[in-house]
Scaffold this motif. Sequence first.
Motif, mmCIF file in Angstrom:
data_model
loop_
_atom_site.group_PDB
_atom_site.id
_atom_site.type_symbol
_atom_site.label_atom_id
_atom_site.label_comp_id
_atom_site.label_asym_id
_atom_site.label_seq_id
_atom_site.Cartn_x
_atom_site.Cartn_y
_atom_site.Cartn_z
ATOM 1 N N THR A 80 0.834 -1.201 0.000
ATOM 2 C CA THR A 80 0.000 0.000 0.000
ATOM 3 C C THR A 80 0.870 1.252 0.000
ATOM 4 O O THR A 80 0.532 2.263 -0.646
ATOM 5 C CB THR A 80 -0.949 0.010 1.205
ATOM 6 O OG1 THR A 80 -0.186 -0.125 2.416
ATOM 7 C CG2 THR A 80 -1.939 -1.137 1.116
ATOM 8 N N LEU A 81 1.997 1.201 0.691
ATOM 9 C CA LEU A 81 2.924 2.329 0.678
ATOM 10 C C LEU A 81 3.481 2.547 -0.723
ATOM 11 O O LEU A 81 3.664 3.688 -1.156
ATOM 12 C CB LEU A 81 4.057 2.094 1.671
ATOM 13 C CG LEU A 81 5.158 3.159 1.705
ATOM 14 C CD1 LEU A 81 4.592 4.526 2.080
ATOM 15 C CD2 LEU A 81 6.262 2.743 2.684
ATOM 16 N N THR A 82 3.738 1.468 -1.437
ATOM 17 C CA THR A 82 4.247 1.586 -2.811
ATOM 18 C C THR A 82 3.308 2.412 -3.675
ATOM 19 O O THR A 82 3.746 3.260 -4.461
ATOM 20 C CB THR A 82 4.448 0.187 -3.421
ATOM 21 O OG1 THR A 82 5.538 -0.464 -2.744
ATOM 22 C CG2 THR A 82 4.768 0.262 -4.908
ATOM 23 N N ARG A 83 2.018 2.177 -3.545
ATOM 24 C CA ARG A 83 1.056 2.942 -4.342
ATOM 25 C C ARG A 83 1.135 4.433 -4.014
ATOM 26 O O ARG A 83 1.080 5.284 -4.912
ATOM 27 C CB ARG A 83 -0.354 2.419 -4.105
ATOM 28 C CG ARG A 83 -0.625 1.063 -4.731
ATOM 29 C CD ARG A 83 -0.440 1.114 -6.233
ATOM 30 N NE ARG A 83 -0.733 -0.164 -6.872
ATOM 31 C CZ ARG A 83 -0.325 -0.492 -8.074
ATOM 32 N NH1 ARG A 83 0.435 0.352 -8.770
ATOM 33 N NH2 ARG A 83 -0.629 -1.661 -8.606
ATOM 34 N N ASP A 84 1.255 4.750 -2.735
ATOM 35 C CA ASP A 84 1.395 6.155 -2.347
ATOM 36 C C ASP A 84 2.689 6.754 -2.897
ATOM 37 O O ASP A 84 2.709 7.889 -3.380
ATOM 38 C CB ASP A 84 1.384 6.285 -0.822
ATOM 39 C CG ASP A 84 0.017 6.063 -0.211
ATOM 40 O OD1 ASP A 84 -0.986 6.211 -0.941
ATOM 41 O OD2 ASP A 84 -0.048 5.756 0.994
ATOM 42 N N ILE A 85 3.774 6.000 -2.813
ATOM 43 C CA ILE A 85 5.065 6.495 -3.295
ATOM 44 C C ILE A 85 5.019 6.737 -4.796
ATOM 45 O O ILE A 85 5.505 7.770 -5.296
ATOM 46 C CB ILE A 85 6.184 5.498 -2.933
ATOM 47 C CG1 ILE A 85 6.448 5.527 -1.426
ATOM 48 C CG2 ILE A 85 7.469 5.816 -3.705
ATOM 49 C CD1 ILE A 85 7.440 4.481 -0.958
ATOM 50 N N LEU A 86 4.453 5.789 -5.553
ATOM 51 C CA LEU A 86 4.375 5.953 -7.000
ATOM 52 C C LEU A 86 3.590 7.217 -7.362
ATOM 53 O O LEU A 86 3.991 7.978 -8.260
ATOM 54 C CB LEU A 86 3.720 4.732 -7.636
ATOM 55 C CG LEU A 86 4.518 3.428 -7.624
ATOM 56 C CD1 LEU A 86 3.663 2.273 -8.141
ATOM 57 C CD2 LEU A 86 5.789 3.551 -8.432
ATOM 58 N N ALA A 87 2.481 7.443 -6.663
ATOM 59 C CA ALA A 87 1.672 8.625 -6.952
ATOM 60 C C ALA A 87 2.406 9.904 -6.589
ATOM 61 O O ALA A 87 2.439 10.860 -7.371
ATOM 62 C CB ALA A 87 0.339 8.540 -6.212
#
Length: 283
Positions: A80-87
Motif C-alpha cells: 500500500t505504501l508503494t502505491r502512495d510512493i508511485l503517486a
Amino acid sequence: MRFGITILPEYRWSTAAPKWRRAEELGFDHAWTYDHLTWGGLQDSPWYGTMPTLTAAAMVTSTIKLGTFVTSPNFRHPLTLTRDILALDDISDGRFLCGIGAGGGIDTTILGGDDLSPRQKVDRLTEFVELLDKLLTTDGVDYKGEYFETRNGRTLPGCIQQPRVPFVMAANGPRSLRLAAKYGAGWVTTGKKGVDDWYAGVAELSRRLDDVLAGKSLDRYLSLDDGGYALSSAAAFEDAVGRAAELGFTDVITHWPRAEGVYGGSEAVLEEVAADIIPRLRG
C-alpha cells in the motif's frame, strides 16, 4: 552542504500551504514532514495525514525535494505504501525522498497489539525495506515473511526516479546501519539518546557508519534540533551546521519555528538564516 526544513503536519492547509511555498522561496533543498498517526511531542494537537500533505505540498512547489521524516512499518504495509510512493513521485515529478526507520513512539501500539522488542523491530524493518525495494523495482512480487506478505504484488508503472525513489535510512544500531548501507541513498540520524555530549554521540554513530560502508559513499543527514533547537538564533544555527560539517554530514535538517512549545521560535530568525547564513555556508 544542503539544507532541509521540517514542517509538522499540524496546520490546516490554508495555513500550511504558505509555509511549504516559503520553504522553497527561501532556498531550502528539501522539506519534510513527520509520518506518524500521533506524535508524542504534540499528542493533543491537530494532526493531518502525511501523504496527502506531501501531495498538496508538491502541487504548490516546483523544485524543492519532499520527504517523509520518517516512514516506518508501525502502520504501513510495503504494497500500500508503494502505491502512495508511485503517486507522490509522479505528482512531484521525481522530487520525493522516502525517509525510512524502524518505528517507535505511540504509533507502536496505537493500533493494538504488543510492542515489539528492539530486535523484532529491526527484523520487521529488514523485511519492510527488502519488500519495498522489490515492489518499487519489480512488477508481480510474491513475498512471504514473518511480518509482511504479497501475492503477485502488481506495482506498475514504476517510479519517475529510476531505479526507484531514494531511501534515506534512519539507523543507529549495527544491523540497521548495514541495512542503510545496502538500500539507502542517504543515512539520517537524530543522534544518541541520553548522552551528555550530543555531538560526541553523533560522531560515534558516524564512525560506526564509516566502518559499515568501508569506503562506499552515502549522503548523511543530521537532524540538528535533537542537540538543541538550531533556529533559536542565527548564531546557534551557524554553529550547529559548522559542527555537522566537521563530522562529515552532507545535509542538515531543522524545524519550522512554532509559536510556542516544542520547536518554539521566531520566523524572523528563519528568514535571517535563509537570507544570510545558508548562502554563505552553502558556498
